[in-house]
Design an enzyme around this catalytic site. Structure first.
Site, PDB file in Angstrom:
ATOM      1  N   ASP A  36     -33.928 107.378 -13.968  1.00 34.93           N
ATOM      2  CA  ASP A  36     -32.565 107.606 -13.513  1.00 34.93           C
ATOM      3  C   ASP A  36     -31.709 106.537 -14.199  1.00 34.93           C
ATOM      4  OD1 ASP A  36     -30.242 108.424 -12.356  1.00 34.93           O
ATOM      5  OD2 ASP A  36     -31.020 108.496 -10.310  1.00 34.93           O
TER       6      ASP A  36
HETATM    7  C1  BGC Z   1     -27.818 109.926 -10.740  1.00 33.03           C
HETATM    8  C2  BGC Z   1     -28.531 111.031 -11.498  1.00 33.03           C
HETATM    9  C3  BGC Z   1     -27.722 111.421 -12.709  1.00 33.03           C
HETATM   10  C4  BGC Z   1     -27.488 110.193 -13.555  1.00 33.03           C
HETATM   11  C5  BGC Z   1     -26.688 110.476 -14.796  1.00 33.03           C
HETATM   12  C6  BGC Z   1     -27.424 108.783 -11.629  1.00 33.03           C
HETATM   13  O1  BGC Z   1     -26.577 107.920 -10.949  1.00 33.03           O
HETATM   14  O2  BGC Z   1     -28.648 109.458  -9.699  1.00 33.03           O
HETATM   15  O3  BGC Z   1     -28.739 112.133 -10.667  1.00 33.03           O
HETATM   16  O4  BGC Z   1     -28.373 112.432 -13.415  1.00 33.03           O
HETATM   17  O5  BGC Z   1     -26.789 109.235 -12.786  1.00 33.03           O
HETATM   18  O6  BGC Z   1     -25.382 110.777 -14.461  1.00 33.03           O
END
Ligand code: BGC
Length: 778
Positions: A240
């Site tokens: 993530d």
């Molecule tokens: C989120 C993800 C997301 C990523 C990119 C993170 O803060 O938890 O779900 O895909 O950011 O935007």
């Protein structure tokens, strides 16, 4: 119509060759080059583009590509977020939405879509519940697999997230989800497992949090032993955004790609040079990036998409997702919905949310829509089609006949009291035959990054409902919220409640379709609506403290808790009404093989309209001790039927559907015995039941000195071994003579403990007994 698993047949990518690359190049492949791109190695691999998200493509223009610049992405269709799409209980629809997402992704130059999100709704307070499908792992897994299959049908990659046990936003980057293995295996991992096995996603995203103390990004058990070793995942694991805390530890655990880049590739190079990180670990991760790029060579290329067709699909999905919670008979006229232009001549449309829709949640999944329908405009044109005229502030159409629509905002979205708005709405309601009152949560109430502290609607809205109900005989509440709101305290004031969740950019017209009866509602609850927040099983433990959240309710999440204990709920899991009625008949459940069963049931539309029924199959273990959830969803089928039509619905059940995770065996366990299959319209509306039996899985734990006397006597090798080794010894004689009450006590003693009783069962004799039992039953 079988809902159970199937194996995907796409070939595995060939092992990738990283030998021509330098150490620095290989290290560069294990992190991004920008927020949304992987790193290119000229002549070897191009940079791949990754973009959110689960219900629409959030492609940011290159110049503004930062993870927090959430609102400046290129326009894309905003499909219903998972909270809604899940409520459709329709994998085929979810697959079509996935395919549409892939087409838009391709047209926007995106290789991998960062979705779907398949975390379980452990608490209605989780700020990100609108991005997740359900409190149930079976439903989540089936729908998640359908979305992945749709996305990847055009050669675009999917990214299943957030792996794993990311069930809250509070302290999400540090908190340790302290959860026992049985609960992980039965509740929090199965959706990921099903998707990996059936839909073979190109990528998986690890979560921010720790699991039992170990960051998901550094969790070898999770990322390697379970994901790859047990489930056969052959794709790439990315972090993530910002989830990596230790690049070397993450690579060793099985994390292949850090996103976004932190400029620490040098650490990897240095770790390999110093011998701290075996080079083959780096080769493996870099090779998986090359394998992903190879897979993406088949991505179909599109210049654009048919925005009208995708908007229509978003509308169809929204229509299939709204859940009709109640629809009372008012004054003996029959159910208040659908609106009847002949009887409901004056319709007051109340609530700012009718004009300013809340249609998606905040955070990384936020999409800039290609267009946006609002319910007020849609109701105006639906009434026009139904032969109506529109009056009031925004009224512009005028026709001769029937329905008159008026609008009043009623409240401010920021929750501040506004007596004048309330007065206008009450006045409009007093003149109306029916009031459509749009209530719900404002944007700030739920978002990625923080959890809610209450499940209540804003107080000004509830107050307005009570005043409207005093002056208007028929009040239809239409809800907009990304996760459950409490209804118990106000629902008696409403004749009907249509739970509209967050329905995406076409939600407004979908709601008009349902309210005027052009279509019948067909959504069903994927999460229980509790009477009170305090009834939620995780309540005492959520969101934890001191860096830990204890999953103290174990497997008893959602209906597994409520139905086991018989707790009163406002609306149960699986519930949803429609404009017709269905009967269930001729349940036939039978064994078809070793731990394999078929279940068939006939469903008949006995009402007057075309409508859908969602037939739900649960397996129940009423008698089982130690306790397990009273019943669990194991199949479902959405069936659309004309009035009078019937369909035979078929399910299959396999051993895994009745198995439990055994912590001691580290495997699935099936105990011999009986169980019940239940078929019905919700977890609390079981229409038919049938009993089945299983011989179990045949597993017998080997006998040891620490096995109890009871276990020795129950084991087929136990008594023979006792007789063979001990013959006519005093111990056997003692066993034969012993008072049953005493024997009952003795049954729980490990055999070795008898060595202190002076009956000849010395430790050496126990060793011989163990060896003999092993010979008799290897
Ligand atoms: C989120 C993800 C997301 C990523 C990119 C993170 O803060 O938890 O779900 O895909 O950011 O935007």
């Amino acid at each position: 119509m079988t809902q159970n698993g199937r194996e995907a047949s796409a070939p595995r990518p060939a092992p990738e060759e990283t030998s021509g690359l330098s150490l620095t190049e290989k290290a560069s492949l294990t992190s991004g080059s920008t927020t949304w791109n992987t790193t290119a190695v000229p002549g070897t691999v191009r940079a791949l583009t990754l973009s959110d998200g689960p219900h629409g493509i959030r492609r940011q223009p290159e110049s503004t590509g930062d993870a927090l610049g959430i609102h400046n992405s290129l326009p894309a269709t905003c499909f219903p977020p998972a909270v809604a799409l899940g409520s459709s209980w329709d994998p085929e629809l979810a697959r079509r939405v996935g395919t549409a997402l892939a087409r838009e992704a391709s047209a926007l130059g995106v290789d991998v879509v960062l979705g779907p999100g398949v975390n379980i709704k452990r608490s209605p307070l989780c700020g990100r519940n609108f991005e997740y499908f359900s409190e149930d792992p079976h439903l989540t897994g089936v729908l998640g697999a359908a979305v992945v299959t749709g996305i990847q049908s055009l050669g675009v990659g999917a990214c299943v997230k957030h792996f794993a046990a990311n069930n809250q936003e509070t302290d999400r980057m540090r908190v340790s989800a302290d959860v026992d293995e049985q609960t992980l295996r039965e509740i929090y991992l199965p959706a990921f497992e099903r998707i990996v096995r059936e839909a073979r996603p190109y990528t998986v995203m690890c979560s921010y949090n720790r699991i039992n103390g170990v960051y998901a990004s550094q969790n070898r058990w999770l990322l390697t032993d379970v994901l790859r070793g047990e489930w056969g995942f052959d794709g790439l694991v990315m972090s993530d955004w910002g989830a990596v805390n230790d690049r070397v530890a993450a690579l060793e655990a099985g994390l292949d790609l850090e996103m976004p880049p932190t400029g620490t590739d040098g650490e990897i190079v240095e770790a390999v040079r110093s011998g701290r990180l075996p080079e083959e670990v780096l080769d493996r991760a870099a090779g998986r990036l090359l394998a992903l790029a190879r897979r993406l060579e088949d991505r179909q290329r599109f210049d654009g998409w048919d925005a009208d067709a995708h908007h229509e699909l978003a509308r169809e999905a929204a229509r299939a997702s709204a859940v009709l919670l109640k629809n009372d008979d008012v004054r003996g006229e029959g159910p208040v919905l659908p609106l009847d232009p002949a009887a409901h001549r004056r319709v007051a449309v109340l609530g700012e949310l009718a004009r300013t829709p809340r249609y998606q949640g905040g955070g990384s999944s936020h999409v800039v829509p290609t267009r946006l329908d609002n319910a007020w405009d849609a109701l105006v044109s639906a009434a026009g089609r139904a032969g109506g005229q529109v009056a009031g502030r925004t009224g512009e159409q005028a026709r001769e006949q029937a329905t008159t629509l008026t609008f009043a905002a009623g409240y401010r979205l920021d929750g501040a009291p506004d007596a004048e708005l309330e007065r206008e709405a009450v006045a409009a309601a007093a003149e109306a035959d029916v009031a459509l009152l749009f209530l719900g949560l404002p944007d700030a109430a739920e978002s990625e990054g923080y959890d809610r502290t209450t499940i209540d609607l804003p107080a000004v809205q509830v107050a307005l409902l009570h005043r409207v109900a005093e002056v208007c005989p028929r009040v239809v509440v239409v809800l907009s919220n990304g996760s459950v709101v409490s209804v118990a305290e106000w629902q008696d004031a409403a004749s009907a409640i249509l739970e509209g969740w967050l329905l995406g950019q076409a939600g407004g017209s979908a709601l008009a379709d349902l309210l005027f009866g052009a279509h019948s509602p067909s959504g069903r609850l994927t999460e229980t609506i509790p009477n009170r927040l305090a009834d939620v099983p995780s309540h005492l433990h959520f969101p934890g403290a001191d860096g830990h959240v204890v999953y103290g309710e174990g497997r008893y999440v959602g209906y597994r808790h409520h139905d086991t204990l018989g707790t009163g709920v406002a609306y149960p899991f699986g519930h949803g009404l429609t404009y017709s009625r269905f009967e269930y008949s001729d349940l036939d459940a039978r064994e078809t093989g070793a731990n394999e069963w078929s279940v068939e049931v006939t469903v008949t539309n006995t009402g007057e309209r075309f409508a859908h029924e969602v037939v739900q199959l649960y397996v129940a273990f009423e008698e089982e001790r130690p306790s397990r959830p009273r019943h669990e969803l194991r199949g479902f089928a959405k069936v659309g039927l004309e009035p009078g039509a019937a369909e035979r619905v078929r399910f299959t059940l396999a051993g895994r559907d009745i198995a439990q995770w055994s912590v001691s065996r580290k495997d699935w366990r099936i105990d011999p015995g009986s169980f019940t299959v239940e078929v019905g319209a919700s977890s609390r509306d079981i229409r038919l039941r049938a009993g089945l039996t299983t011989p179990g899985d045949g597993y017998l734990a080997p006998l040891t000195g620490m096995s109890t006397l009871g276990e020795w006597l129950a084991h087929p090798a136990g008594s023979p071994a006792l007789r063979k080794v001990l013959g006519d010894s005093p111990a056997v004689a003692a066993l034969d003579r012993v008072d049953p009450a005493l024997l009952g006590m003795a049954l729980g003693f490990p055999l070795i403990k008898f060595s202190t009783f002076g009956i000849g069962l010395t430790p050496e004799v126990v060793d011989r007994l163990v060896a003999t039992a092993a010979e008799l039953h290897p």
